[in-house]
Scaffold this active site. Structure first.
Site, short mmCIF file in Angstrom:
data_model
loop_
_atom_site.label_atom_id
_atom_site.label_comp_id
_atom_site.label_asym_id
_atom_site.label_seq_id
_atom_site.Cartn_x
_atom_site.Cartn_y
_atom_site.Cartn_z
N LEU A 141 0.83 -1.22 0.00
CA LEU A 141 0.00 0.00 0.00
C LEU A 141 0.86 1.25 0.00
O LEU A 141 0.44 2.29 -0.51
CB LEU A 141 -0.90 0.01 1.24
CG LEU A 141 -1.62 -1.30 1.59
CD1 LEU A 141 -2.48 -1.11 2.83
CD2 LEU A 141 -2.47 -1.76 0.42
N GLY A 142 2.04 1.14 0.62
CA GLY A 142 2.91 2.30 0.71
C GLY A 142 4.25 1.86 1.25
O GLY A 142 4.38 0.76 1.78
N THR A 179 -2.82 4.55 5.72
CA THR A 179 -1.51 4.08 5.25
C THR A 179 -0.46 5.18 5.42
O THR A 179 0.67 4.93 5.86
CB THR A 179 -1.62 3.62 3.79
OG1 THR A 179 -2.54 2.53 3.75
CG2 THR A 179 -0.28 3.17 3.24
N HIS A 182 0.78 5.43 8.99
CA HIS A 182 1.76 4.37 9.25
C HIS A 182 3.12 4.73 8.63
O HIS A 182 4.16 4.66 9.29
CB HIS A 182 1.21 3.06 8.67
CG HIS A 182 2.11 1.87 8.77
ND1 HIS A 182 1.92 0.87 9.70
CD2 HIS A 182 3.19 1.49 8.04
CE1 HIS A 182 2.85 -0.07 9.55
NE2 HIS A 182 3.64 0.28 8.53
N GLU A 183 3.10 5.13 7.35
CA GLU A 183 4.37 5.42 6.66
C GLU A 183 5.05 6.66 7.23
O GLU A 183 6.28 6.71 7.33
CB GLU A 183 4.15 5.59 5.16
CG GLU A 183 3.53 4.38 4.46
CD GLU A 183 4.25 3.07 4.70
OE1 GLU A 183 5.46 3.08 5.05
OE2 GLU A 183 3.60 2.01 4.56
N HIS A 192 8.02 -1.17 13.25
CA HIS A 192 6.78 -1.90 13.47
C HIS A 192 6.70 -2.32 14.93
O HIS A 192 7.73 -2.59 15.57
CB HIS A 192 6.71 -3.14 12.56
CG HIS A 192 6.51 -2.79 11.12
ND1 HIS A 192 7.23 -3.35 10.11
CD2 HIS A 192 5.64 -1.91 10.54
CE1 HIS A 192 6.82 -2.83 8.95
NE2 HIS A 192 5.87 -1.96 9.19
N THR A 207 4.84 0.46 24.40
CA THR A 207 4.12 -0.47 23.51
C THR A 207 4.51 -1.87 23.95
O THR A 207 5.70 -2.17 24.03
CB THR A 207 4.53 -0.29 22.04
OG1 THR A 207 5.94 -0.50 21.92
CG2 THR A 207 4.18 1.10 21.53
N ASP A 263 -7.17 -0.58 8.61
CA ASP A 263 -7.28 0.81 9.03
C ASP A 263 -8.32 1.01 10.13
O ASP A 263 -8.10 1.80 11.05
CB ASP A 263 -7.69 1.68 7.83
CG ASP A 263 -6.52 2.01 6.93
OD1 ASP A 263 -5.48 1.32 7.02
OD2 ASP A 263 -6.64 2.96 6.13
N1 ARG Z 1 3.84 -0.74 4.22
C1 ARG Z 1 2.64 -1.39 4.69
C2 ARG Z 1 2.02 -2.20 3.54
O1 ARG Z 1 2.08 -1.76 2.42
C3 ARG Z 1 1.64 -0.36 5.13
C4 ARG Z 1 0.55 -0.93 5.94
C5 ARG Z 1 -0.39 0.12 6.40
N2 ARG Z 1 -1.47 -0.46 7.08
C6 ARG Z 1 -2.71 -0.02 6.96
N3 ARG Z 1 -3.69 -0.62 7.59
N4 ARG Z 1 -2.99 1.03 6.23
O2 ARG Z 1 1.45 -3.25 3.75
ZN ZN Z 2 5.38 -0.55 7.88
CA CA Z 3 7.78 -2.01 22.84
#
Ligand code: ARG
Ligand code: ZN
Ligand code: CA
Length: 597
Positions: A141-142, A179, A182-183, A192, A207, A263
């Site tokens: 996704l990114g 996404t 997260h990025e 992560h 965490t 998400d």
């Molecule tokens: N780099 C991760 C991927 O492409 C991003 C995940 C983001 N997670 C989300 N739920 N948007 O899988």
């Molecule tokens: Zn990641």
């Molecule tokens: Ca931790």
């Protein structure tokens, strides 16, 4: 609250100003091919809203954070703002748009198309799809680059994201658009939550250690799948990392933005993650947040918002047609609101009308040829013109060539016949450093028709392309195949060699029976790190200049049975080349063509 104060104390002890509010200027580079991936300003603004809500813990779903973790969740004190001034000091909406097929299966290669200085802007590239690095993984996704690479790999600093995971409206497939949250976490040095290892350490004390990524673990209420929180499968599976404040016995923090949940499951950064991101700013990205940089990028509080001059761009429903065909043009300028525009001025070389002031005019072309189109868009702040050379290609409506058709490249002026334009072949796309007739090589007579001795061929070299992945097309005139019954094949002779292991070239042959308004691909070969069925020299690297020996020539043929009996059939050779970073490659191709039963 107690926790917040504890961290605040710790932070001030480390000299981190926990209450400092950091502002980061952002630019989005939309890499597109004129399709829906060319997302709107509104969709990008929507993404910015989500990003800022998530980073400020102003997201609407904070109530879903389980109570055991809620006290550790918090505002990161980091805010993102679309740039209002570009690197040249010009007014911008914080979005650039680049037409490129690198938007498909994108990697770091899109970053060399355009990047603004990463010490002044956070760069986000929006693409159609991303290359799946891991064949066993899902779609990507990114992806983001960590900040400690800023100085060694500054030219790839930033974030790449799919358009359909950008924001929550229009082309976005999710209502949450997380996404980028997260990025941006990665881009500010977050790991992560499971430390990318079995019970790995993310170096964040608040965490709980996670066993592995959590996918699809919550229902639409945000509750852990199969029941309420705590989410149990891994409880007790990990011993705590040193310094942990909460242990895994509280459950896994799958609702953290740095897990792999959906998400709608995610809703928090921890205070410790906020601290780590602020610390990454002061260590690596401090320049972005300075007052001077906020002023230079127009992201300071006092910046006065004005309409920028538009940047002209346009699209049309077709780029090829027969004599007499109509085309619908559509202005899609950017960098200014539609409501600010005071005028459109189009010019259509060879078209009827030859000019227009409509936003979206219709144009008919009556004569065969290849024509430029230009558009000027004006508002009170300025005006901008774009000219696209050879944008429209028109063929004769009735094919003058009849099958069997034979064409070699022996005539000096090829592909142009001044006295007989119906026989012209067309080159479209960038015409400099493109297909050209050469006389230093030709195929020994391989074709099924004996056509005498050849001395010339048609050549293209991706070494000479300005942009990685550039596409060049070569199109035959319409050929009347009414009198031919199947089987019918199109033959051409091919010699190709690659420059190096980084060469990435593709040759395709497409067929049309309506002057190229619609094409069907019937043949393709490629040369890249995975496959090399394009090379005809056994696959070895060659040194410039390449002159194929007679054994390097191969006869190729394309099945065009379904076009037999059609009155106006054209073939299109499409060559696209990418050299990767550094772009040192030479590739060559020589063809001649005939159709023959
Ligand atoms: N780099 C991760 C991927 O492409 C991003 C995940 C983001 N997670 C989300 N739920 N948007 O899988
Ligand atoms: Zn990641
Ligand atoms: Ca931790």
């Amino acid at each position: 609250m107690e926790q917040f104060n504890r961290l605040q104390k710790e932070n001030s002890a480390k000299g981190i100003k926990n209450n400092e509010h950091y502002i980061i200027p952002v630019v989005f580079h939309v890499i597109h091919e004129g399709g829906s991936e060319n997302i709107s300003f509104e969709q990008i603004e929507d993404q910015m809203r989500i990003l800022n809500e998530d980073f400020a813990r102003l997201n609407p779903d904070t109530f879903k954070t389980p109570s055991v973790f809620a006290e550790y969740a918090g505002d990161t004190n980091i805010e993102f703002r679309l740039a209002k001034i570009d690197p040249d000091g010009n007014c911008t909406q914080g979005i650039t748009r680049t037409f490129s097929n690198l938007t498909n299966g994108a990697r770091n290669n899109v970053k060399s198309l355009i990047q603004w200085n990463p010490e002044h802007y956070m760069n986000v590239w929006v693409v159609k799809t991303i290359e799946q690095f891991d064949p066993d993984g899902g779609i990507v996704l990114g992806f983001a680059q960590f900040p400690n690479q800023l100085f060694s790999d500054g030219e790839t600093d930033g974030i790449v994201i799919r358009h359909d995971y950008c924001g929550s409206i229009e082309t976005a497939s999710s209502n949450y658009g997380r996404t980028l949250t997260h990025e941006a976490g990665h881009w500010l040095n977050l790991r992560h939550i499971w430390g990318d290892d079995d019970c790995g350490d993310d170096n964040i004390d608040d965490t709980p250690t996670g066993k592995e990524p959590n996918y699809g673990v919550c229902d639409s209420n945000g509750d852990a799948a199969g029941g309420d929180f705590p989410y149990t499968p891994f409880i007790g599976a990990c011993s705590s990392s040193p310094g942990q404040i909460i242990t895994q016995s509280s459950g896994e923090m799958f609702m953290n933005y740095m897990d792999y949940s959906d998400d709608f499951c995610m809703n928090m950064f921890s205070l410790g993650q906020g601290e780590r991101m602020r610390s990454a700013i002061t260590t690596y990205r401090n320049n972005l947040t300075t007052n001077a940089n906020l002023i230079a990028t127009g992201t300071n509080d006092d910046h006065v918002l004005v309409d920028c001059p538009p940047i002209a761009d346009f699209n049309s429903n077709y780029s090829f047609g027969c004599k007499g065909d109509g085309f619908e043009f559509e202005s899609n300028f950017y960098n200014a609101p539609v409501s600010s525009v005071t005028g459109y001025e189009w010019t259509f070389e060879g078209g009827t009308p030859s000019s227009s002031n409509d936003a979206n005019p219709s144009v008919t072309y009556m004569q065969p040829g290849t024509y430029d189109v230009s558009l000027t868009v004006t508002n009170d702040a300025g005006s901008n013109t774009i000219t696209k050379s050879n944008y429209v290609s028109i063929s004769p409506a009735n094919a003058e060539m009849t099958g069997p058709y034979f064409q070699n490249f022996e005539t000096e002026g090829f592909p142009i016949y001044e006295d007989y334009p119906e026989a012209n072949w067309m080159i479209s796309g960038n015409v400099t450093d493109s297909w050209e007739r050469v006389t230093n090589a030709s195929s020994p007579n391989l074709s099924p028709i004996d056509n005498g001795e050849n001395t010339a061929s048609f050549r293209i070299r991706s070494l000479e392309f300005d942009d990685a992945g550039e596409t060049h097309t070569l199109i035959t005139p319409g050929i009347d195949l009414s009198d031919l019954d199947p089987p019918v094949r199109a033959y051409f002779d091919l010699a190709y060699a690659k420059r190096s292991g980084n060469t990435n070239d593709l040759l395709e042959v497409h067929v049309s029976d309506n002057c190229g308004r619609n094409w069907t691909r019937r043949w393709d070969r490629e040369c890249n790190e995975d496959t090399d069925d394009l090379s005809t020299n056994g696959g070895g690297n060659i040194v410039f200049p390449y002159t194929p020996s007679s054994s390097h020539w191969e006869q190729q043929s394309v099945n065009i049975n379904s076009f037999a009996g059609r009155s106006n059939v054209s073939l299109k050779f499409v060559f696209s080349g990418t050299g990767g970073i550094g772009c040192i490659l030479i590739t060559l191709l020589f063809v001649k063509l005939q159709t023959y039963p």
